[in-house]
Write a protein that holds these residues in place. Structure first.
Motif: not given
Length: 501
Positions: A98-114
């Motif tokens: 894992f080497s992604a940024s915090d922002r990338t994780v936030r965007e993906y988690v937000s999309k998946r939760k929806k």
């Protein structure tokens, strides 16, 4: 070259809406010759060279994030993962991948939760005009050549007439889906105007905002070639294609019970077409007419088949490992040859075959495509050539473990040189027969104590062609009896001046 989306838009404007080429050219900003080219284009077959998909830093951990979010659905709301907690866990537990940024994780988690927590409050009755179809897979078990297979049945339903068809497959990948649809189109002689699908992963690579789907190129190309429109149900909304959902159960109960047993899945699928046509000769559950008559009216509304056929396959590049094997879909391994160790090859993948091609796209070897729990397909013939140089390695291979007892017994009694000869002959025999049949040759050779190459080859011919029977020659009654001739060697001695001793 225009994108698939642009090509689809041009065709829709000119063909479906009847707009002129010049007006579409002005609207899109493309030259009129470009618009004309794509309007008249009929062949959307995949070209040989394909562009590799780009990966992101988050790809390797997406399955991990998805699993955590799915597990959260069972937990109380206040004990579920936040995007920050997921980011922290990834840094702590998966720092090596894992080497992604915090922002990338936030965007993906937000999309998946929806997607995961999107609730629907009610159903709206949908209208399906004639010429529309719905498609879905169902799970089924069957026996092919005595082997039990956990496979799938592809179902297509026409809600307007309640007609439909079903086909069996060993997988539910894109190649199986497209091959099944193509077979159904050809059987009908028509193509539905619009088809509704579930969000199958081989078709939908991503669900974007406002329900827009990003589709796989293979599916887009197939849809453009056959000219049908495609719609997709909302996630967890099977009621939107209730007709085919019912057909999945109907075909399983009425066409696939008891568990089907056959030698060829292709031949069985032909019988399913006949059975489905016969099944339409019954009254519609609501309309005062037979399903077959209603379906004939529907077929008139559908599109004609394209003039050029479409070849369903996927092309991927792969690199052989140190053993001369390649991986497909992560889990499945296919042999090539030790000579290809570390080299790149092309994989041409159909619903039932994996063809391994060289850099010039010439076939090296073909395998049956693996499904379920069959994780390796080995063609041992190329490896037997290498084993001739190292015959002692034979005993430590899985090939030796799988040998019939007669064949294993033969090689156990061979010395090093005899094993070389035996492996050489075996590699030739396996090009013409299976291992069991080849074992019979070596059983005969062991009974006669044959060890050299010529004798083993003769044993093969004797087993496959039989012993040539030479019959006695019957002479005619007119042929006189002759006295036996006895050679006197002393006359030759005198001639050679050797005299008689």
């Amino acid at each position: 070259m225009l994108t698939m989306e642009q090509q689809k838009y041009i065709k829709k404007c000119c063909i479906n809406k009847g707009e002129s080429i010049n007006s579409v050219a002005k609207k899109t900003g493309h030259h009129w010759s470009t618009i004309k080219k794509y309007v008249e284009k009929e062949d959307f077959n995949q070209p040989i060279k394909i562009r590799q998909k780009r990966t992101t830093k988050l790809d390797k951990v997406k399955p991990i994030i998805d699993q955590w979010l799915l597990e959260d659905k069972k937990a109380k709301p206040k004990q579920r993962h936040t995007a920050k907690r997921i980011y922290d866990r990834l840094c702590e537990e998966y720092a090596d991948i894992f080497s992604a940024s915090d922002r990338t994780v936030r965007e993906y988690v937000s999309k998946r939760k929806k997607e995961l927590y999107d609730d629907t409050e009610g159903y709206v009755p949908l209208n399906h005009p004639g010429g529309e179809a719905q498609v879905d897979f169902g799970e089924v078990e069957f026996f092919e050549k005595g082997t039990k297979i956990s496979g799938f049945h592809l179902n297509i339903s026409f809600p307007n007439s309640n007609a439909g068809y079903v086909q069996l497959f060993k997988g539910q990948n894109l190649e199986c889906l497209l091959t099944g649809l193509q077979s159904i189109f050809k059987h009908m002689g028509k193509v539905p105007n619009k088809i509704w699908f579930d969000n199958l992963s081989p078709v939908v690579s991503k669900i974007e905002k406002q329900g827009k789907r990003k589709l796989t190129e293979g599916f887009e190309r197939f849809a453009l070639h056959y000219g049908f429109e495609h719609n997709f149900c909302n996630p967890n909304s099977g009621h939107e294609k209730g007709s085919v959902e019912s057909k999945v159960g109907y075909y399983r109960r009425n066409f696939l019970v008891p568990i089907p047993r056959f030698d060829s899945i292709d031949e069985f699928n032909k019988k399913l077409f006949v059975k489905a046509d016969e099944d339409m000769k019954r009254a519609h559950y609501k309309k005062d007419a037979y399903i077959s008559k209603l379906f004939e009216l529907e077929r008139i509304m559908m599109r004609d088949l394209p003039k050029k056929d479409y070849e369903v396959y996927r092309l991927e590049k792969a690199k052989a490992d140190a053993y001369g094997k390649v991986k497909l879909d992560k889990d499945y391994s296919y042999s090539i040859s030790p000579a290809f160790s570390g080299k790149e090859v092309w994989l041409k993948i159909t619903h039932s075959k994996v063809h391994i091609l060289n850099e010039d796209y010439k076939t090296i070897l073909s395998h049956n495509r693996l499904n379920g729990k069959n994780y390796e397909s080995m063609d041992w013939v190329p490896y037997l050539v290498l084993m001739q140089k190292r015959p002692t390695a034979l005993k430590y291979t899985s090939f030796y473990d799988d040998m019939p007892l007669d064949l294993k017994s033969y090689f156990e009694k061979c010395d090093r040189e005899e094993k070389k000869v035996g492996l050489k002959v075996l590699s030739k025999l396996l090009l013409e027969m299976d291992l069991e049949k080849a074992s019979e040759v070596f059983k005969l050779a062991e009974e006669k104590n044959l060890r050299d190459e010529d004798s083993l080859t003769a044993a093969y011919h004797r087993l496959t062609r039989g012993v040539l029977e030479i019959k006695d020659i019957k002479l005619s009654m007119n042929v006189p009896n002759l006295d036996p001739y006895i050679t006197n060697n002393s006359e030759y001695d005198i001639f050679l001046k050797g005299g008689v001793q």
